[in-house]
Scaffold this active site. Structure first.
Site, PDB file in Angstrom:
ATOM      1  N   LEU A 109      34.093  52.689  31.874  1.00 37.74           N
ATOM      2  CA  LEU A 109      32.956  52.832  32.777  1.00 37.74           C
ATOM      3  C   LEU A 109      32.876  54.311  33.110  1.00 37.74           C
ATOM      4  O   LEU A 109      33.919  54.936  33.368  1.00 37.74           O
ATOM      5  CB  LEU A 109      33.162  52.026  34.065  1.00 37.74           C
ATOM      6  CG  LEU A 109      33.192  50.502  33.935  1.00 37.74           C
ATOM      7  CD1 LEU A 109      33.514  49.872  35.286  1.00 37.74           C
ATOM      8  CD2 LEU A 109      31.871  49.972  33.406  1.00 37.74           C
ATOM      9  N   ASP A 110      31.683  54.898  33.096  1.00 36.60           N
ATOM     10  CA  ASP A 110      31.636  56.338  33.307  1.00 36.60           C
ATOM     11  C   ASP A 110      31.992  56.710  34.755  1.00 36.60           C
ATOM     12  O   ASP A 110      32.081  55.850  35.631  1.00 36.60           O
ATOM     13  CB  ASP A 110      30.301  56.939  32.840  1.00 36.60           C
ATOM     14  CG  ASP A 110      29.108  56.449  33.622  1.00 36.60           C
ATOM     15  OD1 ASP A 110      28.200  55.887  33.006  1.00 36.60           O
ATOM     16  OD2 ASP A 110      29.087  56.647  34.857  1.00 36.60           O
ATOM     17  N   TYR A 111      32.180  57.977  34.964  1.00 37.60           N
ATOM     18  CA  TYR A 111      32.695  58.534  36.226  1.00 37.60           C
ATOM     19  C   TYR A 111      31.956  58.001  37.446  1.00 37.60           C
ATOM     20  O   TYR A 111      32.560  57.648  38.455  1.00 37.60           O
ATOM     21  CB  TYR A 111      32.581  60.063  36.144  1.00 37.60           C
ATOM     22  CG  TYR A 111      33.159  60.814  37.320  1.00 37.60           C
ATOM     23  CD1 TYR A 111      34.533  60.948  37.481  1.00 37.60           C
ATOM     24  CD2 TYR A 111      32.330  61.419  38.258  1.00 37.60           C
ATOM     25  CE1 TYR A 111      35.078  61.657  38.551  1.00 37.60           C
ATOM     26  CE2 TYR A 111      32.852  62.127  39.334  1.00 37.60           C
ATOM     27  CZ  TYR A 111      34.223  62.243  39.484  1.00 37.60           C
ATOM     28  OH  TYR A 111      34.751  62.941  40.531  1.00 37.60           O
ATOM     29  N   ASP A 112      30.625  57.929  37.373  1.00 37.84           N
ATOM     30  CA  ASP A 112      29.811  57.537  38.521  1.00 37.84           C
ATOM     31  C   ASP A 112      29.520  56.040  38.581  1.00 37.84           C
ATOM     32  O   ASP A 112      28.759  55.600  39.440  1.00 37.84           O
ATOM     33  CB  ASP A 112      28.491  58.306  38.513  1.00 37.84           C
ATOM     34  CG  ASP A 112      28.694  59.788  38.787  1.00 37.84           C
ATOM     35  OD1 ASP A 112      29.497  60.101  39.687  1.00 37.84           O
ATOM     36  OD2 ASP A 112      28.070  60.620  38.110  1.00 37.84           O
ATOM     37  N   THR A 113      30.082  55.264  37.672  1.00 35.33           N
ATOM     38  CA  THR A 113      29.854  53.826  37.654  1.00 35.33           C
ATOM     39  C   THR A 113      31.069  53.101  38.216  1.00 35.33           C
ATOM     40  O   THR A 113      32.202  53.418  37.874  1.00 35.33           O
ATOM     41  CB  THR A 113      29.572  53.335  36.221  1.00 35.33           C
ATOM     42  OG1 THR A 113      28.412  53.998  35.729  1.00 35.33           O
ATOM     43  CG2 THR A 113      29.329  51.832  36.185  1.00 35.33           C
TER      44      THR A 113
END
Length: 245
Positions: free
Chosen positions: A101-105
Site C-alpha cells: 500500500l503506498d505511503y499515503d494509503t
C-alpha cells in the site's frame, strides 16, 4: 517431508518456479550434495544450501496489519521513515509485506515469511478482490464512474473492470466518498484510475482483502491469521488461478 522447491519458496529464496530453475542449474545442495532433480523431498533436519549459503527454515507466520498513513510498505527505508515491519519489532523472524500500500494509503496489509504463499497471492492470474474506500475531490459523473467499471486505459495498459459505488457526497465541500473493488495490484492503481477521470484522491483506505476485513483493529494494530484463514486464502488464489490459466 516437503518438496525442495516448496521449502525454498517458503524460506523466501524465490518463487517455486524460480526455485526449480535454481535446482536444475545445480545451485542447490542438500546435506552437502548438489541436487538437480525436482522431485526430491527434504525433512526439517536436512541442510539446504543455495549458492553455498544455508537457508533459514522458519515456521511460516501470517499477519494482518492495519497500516496507518505515512508508513512505507517495506522492511526498511533508506530515508529513515517508518516501515510496516516496525510494528513487529518483537518478532524474532523476518517477515515482509504481500504486495504494498503506498505511503499515503491506509488499510489492510498482509505480512508473512512464506514466499510461496506471497507469490501465490500476488500472481496476476489470482483475482483476489481488494476493496478500497476513496475520498476524492469533486463529484464524479455517473458516466465517468462507468468508465472505471468497464476498465480505463492507464499508461501501463487498460485496467480490468472494477465495481464502483458512490457512498456519499458533499456538495458544499465538493468531495465524494466512493467504494471501488479491484483485483489487480498495480502501483498506485486506484489513485491513477480516479485521476484518469479527473478526480484527485484525497484519502484512500483498503478495507477488505478477499474475505479478510479490519474488524477489531485500529490503525497500527496487527493480528495473526488463523490456520483456516490461511487455508481459505490459498484455496481462493488457486481456484482463481485454475479459472484463468
Amino acid at each position: 517431508m516437503e518438496r525442495l522447491q516448496k521449502v525454498m519458496a517458503r524460506a523466501g529464496i524465490a518463487s517455486r518456479r524460480k526455485s526449480e530453475e535454481l535446482i536444475k542449474e545445480g545451485r542447490v545442495k542438500v546435506n552437502g550434495k548438489v541436487v538437480k532433480e525436482l522431485g526430491i523431498k527434504v525433512s526439517s533436519s536436512d541442510k539446504v544450501e543455495v549458492n553455498e549459503i544455508q537457508i533459514e527454515r522458519e515456521e511460516p507466520v501470517y499477519f494482518i496489519l492495519y497500516k496507518p498513513r505515512g508508513v512505507i510498505s517495506s522492511v526498511n527505508d533508506d530515508k529513515g521513515r517508518k516501515v510496516v515491519t516496525d510494528y513487529f519489532s518483537e518478532l524474532k523472524i523476518r517477515i515482509y509485506p504481500v504486495g504494498r500500500l503506498d505511503y499515503d494509503t491506509s488499510g489492510l496489509l498482509l505480512l508473512t515469511n512464506d514466499g510461496e504463499f506471497a507469490n501465490l497471492l500476488m500472481h496476476p492470474r489470482n483475482e483476489i478482490e481488494k476493496v478500497y474506500v476513496a475520498k476524492v475531490k469533486g463529484i464524479p459523473l455517473r458516466e465517468n464512474l462507468k468508465k472505471l467499471e468497464k476498465g480505463i486505459r492507464l499508461e501501463d495498459g487498460k485496467t480490468a473492470p472494477a465495481k464502483v459505488k458512490m457512498l456519499s457526497l458533499d456538495k458544499k465541500k465538493q468531495t465524494s466518498i466512493i467504494e471501488i473493488v479491484i483485483h489487480e495490484g498495480r502501483n498506485r492503481q486506484v489513485r491513477r484510475m480516479f485521476e484518469a477521470i479527473g478526480h484527485e484522491v484525497m484519502k484512500l483506505k483498503r478495507e477488505r482483502y478477499g474475505f479478510l476485513t479490519l474488524n477489531g483493529l485500529s490503525a497500527g494494530d496487527a493480528r495473526e491469521l488463523t490456520p483456516h484463514e490461511v487455508k481459505q486464502l490459498r484455496a481462493m488464489a488457486m481456484e482463481s488461478s485454475k479459472k484463468n490459466s
